[in-house]
Design a protein around this motif. Structure first.
Motif, PDB file in Angstrom:
ATOM      1  N   THR A   1       9.768   3.019 -12.808  1.00  6.68           N
ATOM      2  CA  THR A   1       9.165   2.619 -11.534  1.00  6.68           C
ATOM      3  C   THR A   1       7.677   2.904 -11.484  1.00  6.68           C
ATOM      4  OG1 THR A   1      11.273   3.080 -10.409  1.00  6.68           O
ATOM      5  CG2 THR A   1       9.298   2.896  -9.028  1.00  6.68           C
ATOM      6  N   PHE A   2       7.291   4.111 -11.880  1.00  5.37           N
ATOM      7  CA  PHE A   2       5.891   4.527 -11.785  1.00  5.37           C
ATOM      8  C   PHE A   2       5.188   4.247 -13.115  1.00  5.37           C
ATOM      9  CE2 PHE A   2       7.682   7.840  -8.679  1.00  5.37           C
ATOM     10  CZ  PHE A   2       7.495   7.000  -7.593  1.00  5.37           C
ATOM     11  N   LYS A   3       4.774   2.998 -13.305  1.00  8.62           N
ATOM     12  CA  LYS A   3       4.208   2.574 -14.589  1.00  8.62           C
ATOM     13  C   LYS A   3       2.936   3.336 -14.946  1.00  8.62           C
ATOM     14  CE  LYS A   3       7.300  -0.702 -15.102  1.00  8.62           C
ATOM     15  NZ  LYS A   3       8.374  -0.584 -16.117  1.00  8.62           N
ATOM     16  N   SER A   4       2.110   3.655 -13.941  1.00  8.66           N
ATOM     17  CA  SER A   4       0.851   4.356 -14.238  1.00  8.66           C
ATOM     18  C   SER A   4       1.075   5.809 -14.587  1.00  8.66           C
ATOM     19  CB  SER A   4      -0.096   4.259 -13.034  1.00  8.66           C
ATOM     20  OG  SER A   4       0.406   5.019 -11.933  1.00  8.66           O
ATOM     21  N   LEU A   5       2.300   6.304 -14.417  1.00  5.99           N
ATOM     22  CA  LEU A   5       2.608   7.703 -14.728  1.00  5.99           C
ATOM     23  C   LEU A   5       3.456   7.798 -15.996  1.00  5.99           C
ATOM     24  CD1 LEU A   5       3.507   8.987 -11.131  1.00  5.99           C
ATOM     25  CD2 LEU A   5       1.260   8.835 -12.233  1.00  5.99           C
ATOM     26  N   SER A   6       3.348   6.795 -16.859  1.00  6.41           N
ATOM     27  CA  SER A   6       4.179   6.766 -18.068  1.00  6.41           C
ATOM     28  C   SER A   6       3.905   7.940 -18.996  1.00  6.41           C
ATOM     29  CB  SER A   6       3.959   5.446 -18.821  1.00  6.41           C
ATOM     30  OG  SER A   6       2.582   5.299 -19.181  1.00  6.41           O
ATOM     31  N   HIS A   7       2.738   8.584 -18.818  1.00  6.79           N
ATOM     32  CA  HIS A   7       2.401   9.742 -19.655  1.00  6.79           C
ATOM     33  C   HIS A   7       3.101  11.011 -19.192  1.00  6.79           C
ATOM     34  CE1 HIS A   7      -0.268   9.734 -16.186  1.00  6.79           C
ATOM     35  NE2 HIS A   7      -0.465  11.025 -16.361  1.00  6.79           N
ATOM     36  N   ILE A   8       3.745  10.953 -18.032  1.00 11.73           N
ATOM     37  CA  ILE A   8       4.423  12.128 -17.470  1.00 11.73           C
ATOM     38  C   ILE A   8       5.914  12.063 -17.800  1.00 11.73           C
ATOM     39  CG2 ILE A   8       5.057  13.335 -15.343  1.00 11.73           C
ATOM     40  CD1 ILE A   8       2.459  12.349 -14.108  1.00 11.73           C
ATOM     41  N   ASN A   9       6.432  13.147 -18.341  1.00 11.99           N
ATOM     42  CA  ASN A   9       7.858  13.264 -18.626  1.00 11.99           C
ATOM     43  C   ASN A   9       8.431  14.365 -17.740  1.00 11.99           C
ATOM     44  OD1 ASN A   9       8.095  11.342 -20.897  1.00 11.99           O
ATOM     45  ND2 ASN A   9       6.760  12.796 -21.963  1.00 11.99           N
TER      46      ASN A   9
ATOM     47  N   PRO B   1       0.812  -1.220   0.000  1.00 17.11           N
ATOM     48  CA  PRO B   1       0.000   0.000   0.000  1.00 17.11           C
ATOM     49  C   PRO B   1       0.847   1.273   0.000  1.00 17.11           C
ATOM     50  CG  PRO B   1      -0.052  -1.058   2.160  1.00 17.11           C
ATOM     51  CD  PRO B   1       0.609  -2.015   1.225  1.00 17.11           C
ATOM     52  N   LEU B   2       2.030   1.229   0.601  1.00 22.23           N
ATOM     53  CA  LEU B   2       2.889   2.414   0.612  1.00 22.23           C
ATOM     54  C   LEU B   2       3.417   2.724  -0.783  1.00 22.23           C
ATOM     55  CD1 LEU B   2       4.926   1.841   3.892  1.00 22.23           C
ATOM     56  CD2 LEU B   2       3.112   3.514   3.512  1.00 22.23           C
ATOM     57  N   ASP B   3       3.776   1.676  -1.532  1.00 24.24           N
ATOM     58  CA  ASP B   3       4.245   1.873  -2.903  1.00 24.24           C
ATOM     59  C   ASP B   3       3.134   2.441  -3.773  1.00 24.24           C
ATOM     60  OD1 ASP B   3       6.583   0.797  -2.006  1.00 24.24           O
ATOM     61  OD2 ASP B   3       6.332  -1.149  -3.007  1.00 24.24           O
ATOM     62  N   TRP B   4       1.921   1.879  -3.615  1.00 23.22           N
ATOM     63  CA  TRP B   4       0.777   2.397  -4.376  1.00 23.22           C
ATOM     64  C   TRP B   4       0.514   3.860  -4.006  1.00 23.22           C
ATOM     65  CZ3 TRP B   4      -3.750   4.560  -2.645  1.00 23.22           C
ATOM     66  CH2 TRP B   4      -4.701   4.840  -3.629  1.00 23.22           C
ATOM     67  N   LEU B   5       0.561   4.163  -2.715  1.00 23.10           N
ATOM     68  CA  LEU B   5       0.313   5.537  -2.261  1.00 23.10           C
ATOM     69  C   LEU B   5       1.340   6.504  -2.834  1.00 23.10           C
ATOM     70  CD1 LEU B   5      -1.346   7.387  -0.294  1.00 23.10           C
ATOM     71  CD2 LEU B   5       0.459   6.939   1.390  1.00 23.10           C
ATOM     72  N   GLU B   6       2.605   6.099  -2.852  1.00 23.90           N
ATOM     73  CA  GLU B   6       3.644   6.981  -3.389  1.00 23.90           C
ATOM     74  C   GLU B   6       3.397   7.288  -4.862  1.00 23.90           C
ATOM     75  OE1 GLU B   6       8.516   7.281  -3.831  1.00 23.90           O
ATOM     76  OE2 GLU B   6       7.558   5.304  -3.653  1.00 23.90           O
ATOM     77  N   GLU B   7       3.103   6.247  -5.636  1.00 22.52           N
ATOM     78  CA  GLU B   7       2.888   6.449  -7.066  1.00 22.52           C
ATOM     79  C   GLU B   7       1.644   7.299  -7.323  1.00 22.52           C
ATOM     80  OE1 GLU B   7       2.427   3.746 -11.143  1.00 22.52           O
ATOM     81  OE2 GLU B   7       3.416   2.947  -9.341  1.00 22.52           O
ATOM     82  N   TYR B   8       0.560   6.986  -6.624  1.00 21.16           N
ATOM     83  CA  TYR B   8      -0.690   7.711  -6.839  1.00 21.16           C
ATOM     84  C   TYR B   8      -0.576   9.181  -6.446  1.00 21.16           C
ATOM     85  CZ  TYR B   8      -5.663   8.861  -6.646  1.00 21.16           C
ATOM     86  OH  TYR B   8      -6.889   9.448  -6.850  1.00 21.16           O
TER      87      TYR B   8
ATOM     88  N   ARG C   1      18.997  13.187 -15.077  1.00 27.40           N
ATOM     89  CA  ARG C   1      18.447  12.353 -16.141  1.00 27.40           C
ATOM     90  C   ARG C   1      18.348  10.906 -15.665  1.00 27.40           C
ATOM     91  NH1 ARG C   1      22.261  15.234 -19.173  1.00 27.40           N
ATOM     92  NH2 ARG C   1      23.546  13.354 -19.396  1.00 27.40           N
ATOM     93  N   PHE C   2      19.283  10.505 -14.817  1.00 24.74           N
ATOM     94  CA  PHE C   2      19.238   9.157 -14.253  1.00 24.74           C
ATOM     95  C   PHE C   2      17.945   8.944 -13.474  1.00 24.74           C
ATOM     96  CE2 PHE C   2      20.085   6.537 -10.427  1.00 24.74           C
ATOM     97  CZ  PHE C   2      20.307   5.320 -11.041  1.00 24.74           C
ATOM     98  N   THR C   3      17.594   9.893 -12.599  1.00 27.40           N
ATOM     99  CA  THR C   3      16.362   9.778 -11.820  1.00 27.40           C
ATOM    100  C   THR C   3      15.139   9.826 -12.722  1.00 27.40           C
ATOM    101  OG1 THR C   3      17.414  10.760  -9.874  1.00 27.40           O
ATOM    102  CG2 THR C   3      15.011  10.799  -9.942  1.00 27.40           C
ATOM    103  N   ALA C   4      15.206  10.616 -13.804  1.00 20.53           N
ATOM    104  CA  ALA C   4      14.081  10.683 -14.744  1.00 20.53           C
ATOM    105  C   ALA C   4      13.818   9.303 -15.350  1.00 20.53           C
ATOM    106  CB  ALA C   4      14.369  11.696 -15.850  1.00 20.53           C
ATOM    107  N   GLY C   5      14.880   8.585 -15.705  1.00 20.56           N
ATOM    108  CA  GLY C   5      14.717   7.243 -16.251  1.00 20.56           C
ATOM    109  C   GLY C   5      14.157   6.271 -15.224  1.00 20.56           C
ATOM    110  N   VAL C   6      14.648   6.369 -13.989  1.00 21.47           N
ATOM    111  CA  VAL C   6      14.145   5.503 -12.917  1.00 21.47           C
ATOM    112  C   VAL C   6      12.680   5.816 -12.629  1.00 21.47           C
ATOM    113  CG1 VAL C   6      14.390   4.925 -10.477  1.00 21.47           C
ATOM    114  CG2 VAL C   6      16.426   5.188 -11.895  1.00 21.47           C
ATOM    115  N   PHE C   7      12.318   7.096 -12.661  1.00 22.30           N
ATOM    116  CA  PHE C   7      10.927   7.521 -12.458  1.00 22.30           C
ATOM    117  C   PHE C   7      10.011   6.816 -13.465  1.00 22.30           C
ATOM    118  CE2 PHE C   7       7.273  10.174 -13.258  1.00 22.30           C
ATOM    119  CZ  PHE C   7       6.935  10.747 -12.040  1.00 22.30           C
ATOM    120  N   LYS C   8      10.399   6.838 -14.745  1.00 23.36           N
ATOM    121  CA  LYS C   8       9.565   6.229 -15.791  1.00 23.36           C
ATOM    122  C   LYS C   8       9.474   4.712 -15.617  1.00 23.36           C
ATOM    123  CE  LYS C   8       8.504   8.200 -19.284  1.00 23.36           C
ATOM    124  NZ  LYS C   8       7.240   8.870 -19.735  1.00 23.36           N
TER     125      LYS C   8
END
Length: 375
Positions: A147-155, A118-125, A138-145
């Motif tokens: 890790t947060f699969k439901s936020l793939s539309h966000i760059n 639930p904590l992982d879901w809460l963080e992503e949501y 740029r490294f964190t930007a790649g990890v962000f994409k």
């Protein structure tokens, strides 16, 4: 940065200790709330407690503080974002993502995996609820994409951290003769006393270096392991002792000095007197220490992953190596053998910081983001 552009800035947090904070914050308006909530329960549940603390801080700001901000800036813990969106007059939120929290913990047991779901879901949501998201590399930007699969539309945009260069110019270096022996080749490691920072690599590289040098050269070598240390944090206490035992096991303890929670004045002196900084974490999200070292004209030997790939120029401002004692010691030997290398790499490092990571560049970019959010 925002105050320099005429903004009124107020910082809210659950814990603030003026004796242990970054010096720059002492001149800011820092407020505290929800400090009564524990950091953990019987040494467990740190992530849950952090989320609850920040959500309560956000609620306090909205309901009890009497403040009417134009925009909110959050970093690290996104749990406060949905609370901030409850404001009577909706204000926009900028979230500065340093690294997904869910990647900073181990899941060694079934119960830990269940606890984190639930904590992982809460963080992503809640991260996705921000009106603007920026990351520190740029490294964190790649990890962000990834890790947060439901936020793939966000760059997310990259907003590199910067140095408060004025503080480096105004601080009077402290006398460290009583802390560190005077040696020709002083190597410096700056990191918190945490296992993920891979500080044993610095000690093992020092041990390897011993075999590469003659006795006269070795006698002029010393390593300072300087790190953030909080006696309330069990890992800091344990890892400090682990490192001392390792230095003794490797028979390099006479060539190592351990410093805990040093002052800014001491840090400036250490950088001034060092021939090189050893930066040992792998996949570091960004890493401000290499910038500090380069600005102080000190070469950096770092692991060739994460943020240092974006801050350090290999063979120009330092060396990027695999996280192996042999490779780190080989780079350290180059610094010892070539007395001109420190000066040439140091000069290139100062130019690199001024051109790419200046406080002016950070201020301008951040102010642009804030301007867009309040329009």
């Amino acid at each position: 940065a925002l105050r320099a552009r005429g903004c009124r800035v107020q910082i809210w947090t659950s814990h603030y200790d003026p004796e242990r904070c970054f010096a720059e914050t002492r001149g800011l308006d820092v407020r505290r709330a929800a400090g009564w909530l524990p950091r953990s329960v019987a040494g467990r549940g740190h992530a849950l407690c952090a989320a609850l603390r920040m959500a309560l801080v956000a609620a306090y700001v909205l309901v009890l503080s009497g403040e009417r901000p134009d925009v909110f800036v959050c970093d690290q813990v996104s749990a406060c974002i949905p609370v901030l969106r409850l404001a009577r007059i909706r204000k926009k939120v900028l979230f500065y993502c340093h690294f997904p929290d869910q990647l900073l913990t181990k899941r060694e047991s079934f119960l830990k995996r269940i606890y984190r779901l639930p904590l992982d879901w809460l963080e992503e949501y809640t991260t996705g609820m921000a009106d603007c998201i920026v990351v520190n590399s740029r490294f964190t930007a790649g990890v962000f994409k990834d890790t947060f699969k439901s936020l793939s539309h966000i760059n997310p945009d990259v907003l590199y951290p910067s140095l408060n260069i004025s503080s480096f110019e105004t601080i009077i270096p402290a006398d460290i003769t009583d802390l560190v022996p005077k040696k020709k080749f002083l190597f410096l490691s700056i990191n918190r006393y945490e296992r993920k920072k891979n500080l044993p690599l610095a000690l093992e590289a020092l041990h390897e270096l011993r075999g590469r040098l003659d006795s006269h050269e070795w006698n002029e070598v010393h390593l300072v392991v300087a790190g953030g240390y909080d006696k309330r944090v069990l890992e800091n206490v344990e890892h400090y002792e682990e490192l001392r035992r390792l230095a003794s096991k490797l028979s390099v303890n006479d060539h190592v000095t351990f410093l805990r929670s040093f002052t800014d004045e001491q840090k400036i002196s250490l950088l001034n007197n060092s021939v090189c900084v050893l930066y040992t974490p792998s996949n570091e999200h960004f890493g401000i220490v290499p910038l500090e070292a380069m600005y102080m004209r000190c070469p950096v030997i770092a692991v060739n992953s994460g943020g240092p790939l974006e801050s350090i120029l290999h063979n120009v401002t330092g060396f990027l190596c695999d996280p192996l004692p042999t490779q780190f010691s080989e780079a350290m030997e180059k610094i010892v053998r070539d007395p001109l290398l420190k000066d040439s790499m140091g000069a290139a490092g100062r130019v690199r910081v001024m051109e790419k990571f200046s406080s002016e560049a950070f201020t301008e970019r951040l102010y642009q983001y804030i301007g867009r959010l309040i329009q």
